[in-house]
Design an enzyme around this catalytic site. Structure first.
Site, PDB file in Angstrom:
ATOM      1  N   HIS A   1       0.842  -1.203   0.000  1.00 12.81           N
ATOM      2  CA  HIS A   1       0.000   0.000   0.000  1.00 12.81           C
ATOM      3  C   HIS A   1       0.877   1.253   0.000  1.00 12.81           C
ATOM      4  O   HIS A   1       0.683   2.159  -0.816  1.00 12.81           O
ATOM      5  CB  HIS A   1      -0.907  -0.024   1.244  1.00 12.81           C
ATOM      6  CG  HIS A   1      -1.757   1.190   1.421  1.00 12.81           C
ATOM      7  ND1 HIS A   1      -3.113   1.193   1.143  1.00 12.81           N
ATOM      8  CD2 HIS A   1      -1.475   2.443   1.849  1.00 12.81           C
ATOM      9  CE1 HIS A   1      -3.601   2.389   1.394  1.00 12.81           C
ATOM     10  NE2 HIS A   1      -2.624   3.174   1.825  1.00 12.81           N
ATOM     11  N   GLU A   2       1.850   1.292   0.912  1.00  8.16           N
ATOM     12  CA  GLU A   2       2.714   2.468   1.003  1.00  8.16           C
ATOM     13  C   GLU A   2       3.617   2.599  -0.217  1.00  8.16           C
ATOM     14  O   GLU A   2       3.833   3.701  -0.733  1.00  8.16           O
ATOM     15  CB  GLU A   2       3.555   2.401   2.285  1.00  8.16           C
ATOM     16  CG  GLU A   2       2.759   2.540   3.566  1.00  8.16           C
ATOM     17  CD  GLU A   2       2.007   3.849   3.657  1.00  8.16           C
ATOM     18  OE1 GLU A   2       2.499   4.868   3.124  1.00  8.16           O
ATOM     19  OE2 GLU A   2       0.917   3.869   4.252  1.00  8.16           O
TER      20      GLU A   2
ATOM     21  N   HIS B   1       1.872   4.266  -3.115  1.00  2.17           N
ATOM     22  CA  HIS B   1       1.834   5.734  -3.054  1.00  2.17           C
ATOM     23  C   HIS B   1       3.114   6.320  -3.641  1.00  2.17           C
ATOM     24  O   HIS B   1       3.075   7.275  -4.431  1.00  2.17           O
ATOM     25  CB  HIS B   1       1.695   6.194  -1.598  1.00  2.17           C
ATOM     26  CG  HIS B   1       0.344   5.984  -0.989  1.00  2.17           C
ATOM     27  ND1 HIS B   1      -0.827   6.314  -1.647  1.00  2.17           N
ATOM     28  CD2 HIS B   1      -0.020   5.496   0.227  1.00  2.17           C
ATOM     29  CE1 HIS B   1      -1.857   6.042  -0.853  1.00  2.17           C
ATOM     30  NE2 HIS B   1      -1.397   5.530   0.279  1.00  2.17           N
TER      31      HIS B   1
END
Length: 235
Positions: free
Chosen positions: A22-23, A26
């Site tokens: 998820h990170e 980004h």
């Protein structure tokens, strides 16, 4: 493998993968849009340790775990966060649109991972009788936990409260005057979420936002993932 480790290991692995990717999503989205801040900070990494926040990843979840086990003997709710990937919106051609797209990348990665988790159930099916029943059941449980971790993380982050991804998406969609008002909530956003998830449910009878999220969004989303990955659906 002891029973508690067999239960804990897939849950931990699923959560770590969901949060790490998820990170990273980004950071890669920001890089694609022209901002190399995350790359320069060494955050374009699949190493989970790069994304650990001392408070949000270790202290708060550990505190909640110990307190709940000592007071009620079970874990009813957990909350935490990873270290946010640094992004400089001024490097985007359109800062508001750029931040919105970067925010969308995290949940979209989780939904993709959930679907891939559904596809991973097929090899377990194909192996069939060649696997011991306990082993097959453990693999299915691990896959289910992986799907669940990604759906919970992705859907939770879409709540329209800054600094959650949904709040930043909302800021990108609203007219500028309203967007500025919503953006001002960012500093208090984590406090609002903590109050809503951990404090108010203890004070207001029937107030259960986490339960609403799980029953109203995560459960039907789980069935949809199974359907889209060719596994039928859950009743």
């Amino acid at each position: 493998m002891t029973q508690w480790l067999a239960e804990l290991l897939p849950a931990v692995v699923a959560t770590v993968l969901a949060v790490t990717l998820h990170e990273a999503a980004h950071g890669y989205a920001a890089l694609a849009l022209g901002d190399s801040t995350a790359k320069q900070a060494g955050r374009l990494s699949l190493n989970p340790l790069r994304h650990v926040d001392p408070v949000g990843t270790i202290l708060l979840p550990g505190f909640l775990l110990v307190v709940q086990l000592l007071t009620i003997g079970r874990v009813e709710a957990m909350f935490g966060w990873a270290k946010p990937v640094p992004v400089n919106p001024l490097r985007f051609q359109d800062p508001r649109r750029g931040m919105m797209l970067v925010a969308m990348a995290g949940p979209l990665m989780n939904f993709l991972l959930a679907w891939l988790g559904g596809l991973a159930a097929h090899p377990v099916d194909w192996l069939g009788d060649s696997l011991a029943a306990d082993t097959q059941a453990w693999l299915y449980r691990g896959i289910a936990l992986f799907i669940l971790a990604n759906l919970v993380l992705g859907l939770f982050n879409l709540l329209p409260i800054p600094p959650l991804d949904g709040g930043r998406i909302l800021v990108g969609l609203l007219p500028l005057p309203l967007a500025r008002q919503v953006a001002r909530l960012e500093r208090a956003g984590i406090v609002i979420v903590l109050l809503g998830l951990l404090v108010l449910p203890r004070l207001i009878d029937g107030f259960d936002p986490l339960g609403w999220l799980l029953r109203g969004l995560v459960q039907p989303a789980f069935g949809l993932v199974l359907l889209l990955s060719g596994n039928g659906s859950v009743p």
